[in-house]
Design a protein around this motif. Structure first.
Motif, PDB file in Angstrom:
ATOM      1  N   SER A 224     -11.170  32.034  38.851  1.00 51.93           N
ATOM      2  CA  SER A 224     -10.248  30.939  39.127  1.00 51.93           C
ATOM      3  C   SER A 224      -9.263  30.823  37.971  1.00 51.93           C
ATOM      4  N   LEU A 225      -8.225  30.016  38.181  1.00 48.59           N
ATOM      5  CA  LEU A 225      -7.261  29.774  37.095  1.00 48.59           C
ATOM      6  C   LEU A 225      -7.945  29.082  35.921  1.00 48.59           C
ATOM      7  N   ALA A 226      -8.790  28.108  36.225  1.00 46.51           N
ATOM      8  CA  ALA A 226      -9.534  27.434  35.155  1.00 46.51           C
ATOM      9  C   ALA A 226     -10.459  28.407  34.436  1.00 46.51           C
ATOM     10  N   GLY A 227     -11.021  29.352  35.205  1.00 49.64           N
ATOM     11  CA  GLY A 227     -11.847  30.380  34.588  1.00 49.64           C
ATOM     12  C   GLY A 227     -11.048  31.231  33.617  1.00 49.64           C
ATOM     13  N   GLY A 228      -9.780  31.472  33.939  1.00 49.82           N
ATOM     14  CA  GLY A 228      -8.907  32.225  33.044  1.00 49.82           C
ATOM     15  C   GLY A 228      -8.640  31.480  31.750  1.00 49.82           C
ATOM     16  N   VAL A 229      -8.472  30.167  31.837  1.00 45.47           N
ATOM     17  CA  VAL A 229      -8.287  29.358  30.622  1.00 45.47           C
ATOM     18  C   VAL A 229      -9.527  29.454  29.746  1.00 45.47           C
ATOM     19  N   THR A 230     -10.699  29.367  30.376  1.00 42.45           N
ATOM     20  CA  THR A 230     -11.952  29.506  29.640  1.00 42.45           C
ATOM     21  C   THR A 230     -12.067  30.880  28.992  1.00 42.45           C
ATOM     22  N   ALA A 232      -9.669  32.886  28.064  1.00 42.75           N
ATOM     23  CA  ALA A 232      -8.742  32.994  26.934  1.00 42.75           C
ATOM     24  C   ALA A 232      -9.343  32.346  25.694  1.00 42.75           C
ATOM     25  N   GLY A 233      -9.978  31.188  25.873  1.00 42.91           N
ATOM     26  CA  GLY A 233     -10.609  30.522  24.734  1.00 42.91           C
ATOM     27  C   GLY A 233     -11.734  31.356  24.151  1.00 42.91           C
ATOM     28  N   ARG A 234     -12.540  31.975  25.001  1.00 43.26           N
ATOM     29  CA  ARG A 234     -13.632  32.826  24.514  1.00 43.26           C
ATOM     30  C   ARG A 234     -13.091  34.054  23.802  1.00 43.26           C
ATOM     31  N   TYR A 235     -12.007  34.604  24.330  1.00 49.75           N
ATOM     32  CA  TYR A 235     -11.404  35.775  23.684  1.00 49.75           C
ATOM     33  C   TYR A 235     -10.926  35.432  22.281  1.00 49.75           C
ATOM     34  N   LEU A 236     -10.267  34.291  22.139  1.00 50.43           N
ATOM     35  CA  LEU A 236      -9.706  33.923  20.831  1.00 50.43           C
ATOM     36  C   LEU A 236     -10.796  33.613  19.807  1.00 50.43           C
ATOM     37  N   GLN A 237     -12.012  33.346  20.282  1.00 54.27           N
ATOM     38  CA  GLN A 237     -13.125  33.076  19.366  1.00 54.27           C
ATOM     39  C   GLN A 237     -13.855  34.342  18.925  1.00 54.27           C
ATOM     40  N   LEU A 238     -13.503  35.483  19.503  1.00 53.15           N
ATOM     41  CA  LEU A 238     -14.184  36.731  19.155  1.00 53.15           C
ATOM     42  C   LEU A 238     -13.901  37.143  17.723  1.00 53.15           C
ATOM     43  N   THR A 239     -14.918  37.678  17.074  1.00 55.81           N
ATOM     44  CA  THR A 239     -14.743  38.266  15.750  1.00 55.81           C
ATOM     45  C   THR A 239     -14.154  39.668  15.914  1.00 55.81           C
ATOM     46  N   ASP A 240     -13.142  39.977  15.132  1.00 57.67           N
ATOM     47  CA  ASP A 240     -12.498  41.298  15.224  1.00 57.67           C
ATOM     48  C   ASP A 240     -12.112  41.602  16.668  1.00 57.67           C
ATOM     49  N   ARG A 241     -11.421  40.649  17.275  1.00 54.97           N
ATOM     50  CA  ARG A 241     -11.103  40.790  18.692  1.00 54.97           C
ATOM     51  C   ARG A 241     -10.140  41.951  18.941  1.00 54.97           C
ATOM     52  N   PRO A 242     -10.359  42.694  20.039  1.00 54.63           N
ATOM     53  CA  PRO A 242      -9.485  43.823  20.383  1.00 54.63           C
ATOM     54  C   PRO A 242      -8.099  43.321  20.761  1.00 54.63           C
ATOM     55  N   GLY A 255      -4.615  32.370  34.655  1.00 51.06           N
ATOM     56  CA  GLY A 255      -5.097  31.283  33.810  1.00 51.06           C
ATOM     57  C   GLY A 255      -5.082  31.657  32.342  1.00 51.06           C
ATOM     58  N   MET A 256      -5.424  32.913  32.044  1.00 48.72           N
ATOM     59  CA  MET A 256      -5.380  33.381  30.653  1.00 48.72           C
ATOM     60  C   MET A 256      -3.956  33.344  30.100  1.00 48.72           C
ATOM     61  N   ILE A 257      -3.015  33.815  30.903  1.00 45.49           N
ATOM     62  CA  ILE A 257      -1.615  33.828  30.466  1.00 45.49           C
ATOM     63  C   ILE A 257      -1.134  32.405  30.155  1.00 45.49           C
ATOM     64  N   HIS A 258      -1.489  31.483  31.025  1.00 49.91           N
ATOM     65  CA  HIS A 258      -1.099  30.084  30.801  1.00 49.91           C
ATOM     66  C   HIS A 258      -1.616  29.591  29.451  1.00 49.91           C
ATOM     67  N   GLU A 259      -2.906  29.843  29.175  1.00 51.54           N
ATOM     68  CA  GLU A 259      -3.508  29.338  27.954  1.00 51.54           C
ATOM     69  C   GLU A 259      -2.962  30.053  26.720  1.00 51.54           C
ATOM     70  N   LEU A 260      -2.769  31.348  26.795  1.00 53.21           N
ATOM     71  CA  LEU A 260      -2.230  32.092  25.657  1.00 53.21           C
ATOM     72  C   LEU A 260      -0.798  31.650  25.361  1.00 53.21           C
ATOM     73  N   ASN A 261      -0.008  31.407  26.395  1.00 51.97           N
ATOM     74  CA  ASN A 261       1.351  30.895  26.188  1.00 51.97           C
ATOM     75  C   ASN A 261       1.318  29.506  25.541  1.00 51.97           C
ATOM     76  N   ARG A 262       0.401  28.666  26.025  1.00 49.30           N
ATOM     77  CA  ARG A 262       0.304  27.307  25.469  1.00 49.30           C
ATOM     78  C   ARG A 262      -0.024  27.340  23.983  1.00 49.30           C
ATOM     79  N   LEU A 263      -0.842  28.301  23.594  1.00 50.85           N
ATOM     80  CA  LEU A 263      -1.247  28.425  22.194  1.00 50.85           C
ATOM     81  C   LEU A 263      -0.294  29.299  21.382  1.00 50.85           C
TER      82      LEU A 263
END
Length: 347
Positions: A224-230, A232-242, A255-263
């Motif tokens: 879902s779009l909300a799942g994409g926002v979630t 994105a948040g999990r991705y940004l919390q990764l250590t040494d993220r790809p 949803g990920m694009i929306h959240e990444l743009n917002r941040l």
């Protein structure tokens, strides 16, 4: 015109017994298998077909074939728009006039909604989004009408599908062109049959090409779009993220694009994204930025299913009508700003 009486006479049984067999009630009425086989043999020899259209459309001036589209009531309903567009396109192309019935069912519970299938209520059926349990149950039936599965494999019934390996190979080929050595993956929680196959094929192809996918860099989220926002948040919390992400759902990726743009995370400078497209190319083309996608062309799949049904129903012989046809549809790649290739490699 062959009647129930003709079938009963050849099978040496009563008309009521033939009716019980045709209506799929042999088990509940304790019809012996020997009797069932005699009736089915007589039906084949005489070419008997229940007049389904006349039964359901007896009050209309002109009967049409009745085609049922079975689909699950879950997050995959967003694919229905593209499927219906493909059906409409093929109707106009083939001038194949029929009544379309949409049947909604729940995964692993299609047996509860299979009465019409067992009773041969329709002239043909298209079934999408089945679970493995649904598929096994349906293949235990012997309906007297053509059935087509979307994105599933079956030896008994016709299929229209996109090969998961081809999707994976195409996605990984984009990564190798940019010399990507490490990637994060966003997968759908509680994956469905086809999506699970695509993710597994992608991971296997990455392994072959020596692209590292660390287990800690595989994120799951609701489709879902909300799942994409979630996600994105999990991705940004990764250590040494790809710096590159492969996402199996264009709904999640929006949803990920929306959240990444917002941040204010820059795409593709800080993170590049490739997605599988399921809901049609417009969904990923008009995001900001537009998303590079390996598209599963739902419109083409639906059109191919209608084409197969049209040809099947034109067959006079019942055996020929029920012969399975298997058609593979190639995925379509859209190179866009979220994962641009060097100028010479852009399609």
């Amino acid at each position: 015109m062959v009647t129930l009486k003709d079938v009963a006479k050849l099978a040496e049984v009563s008309v009521s017994t033939v009716s019980i067999v045709i209506n799929g009630k042999t088990k509940e009425r304790n019809i012996p298998s020997k009797t069932y086989n005699k009736v089915m043999k007589a039906i084949d020899e005489l070419g008997y077909q229940p007049n389904v259209s006349a039964r359901r459309l007896r009050n209309l001036d002109r009967a049409k074939p009745i085609i049922a589209l079975y689909w699950t009531l879950d997050t995959r309903t967003n694919m229905l728009t593209a499927l219906l567009a493909g059906i409409q396109s093929e109707i106009e192309k083939k001038q194949f006039d029929f009544e379309l019935v949409i049947r909604i069912y729940t995964n692993d519970q299609i047996a509860k909604d299979a009465k019409e299938i067992m009773n041969n209520t329709y002239n043909g059926i298209i079934i999408g989004a089945t679970s493995e349990a649904d598929l096994a149950y349906l293949e235990s039936l012997s309906p007297r009408m053509p059935i087509i599965f979307i994105n599933r494999q079956s030896k008994k019934f016709s299929t229209v599908y996109v090969d998961s390996s081809e999707v994976a190979i195409e996605a990984v080929s984009l990564l190798t062109k940019q010399s990507v050595q490490q990637i994060g993956v966003v997968a759908v929680e509680s994956p469905y049959v086809a999506s699970n196959q695509r993710i597994n094929a992608f991971l296997e192809e990455c392994r072959k090409q020596h692209i590292v996918v660390d287990q800690s860099h595989i994120i799951t989220a609701p489709n879902s779009l909300a799942g994409g926002v979630t996600a994105a948040g999990r991705y940004l919390q990764l250590t040494d993220r790809p710096k590159t992400i492969f996402c199996e759902s264009d709904t999640i990726v929006m949803g990920m694009i929306h959240e990444l743009n917002r941040l204010k995370i820059k795409i593709p400078e800080e993170v590049a994204i490739i997605s599988i497209g399921m809901t049609g190319p417009d969904a990923t083309q008009y995001s900001t930025p537009p998303i590079t996608a390996i598209d599963i062309p739902s419109e083409q799949i639906a059109a191919a299913a209608i084409s197969i049904l049209s040809k099947s129903l034109s067959q006079k012989n019942l055996h020929d009508r029920l012969l399975p046809v298997h058609q593979k549809i190639a995925p379509t790649t859209y190179i866009r700003a979220s994962f641009p290739l060097p100028p010479d490699d852009n399609l």
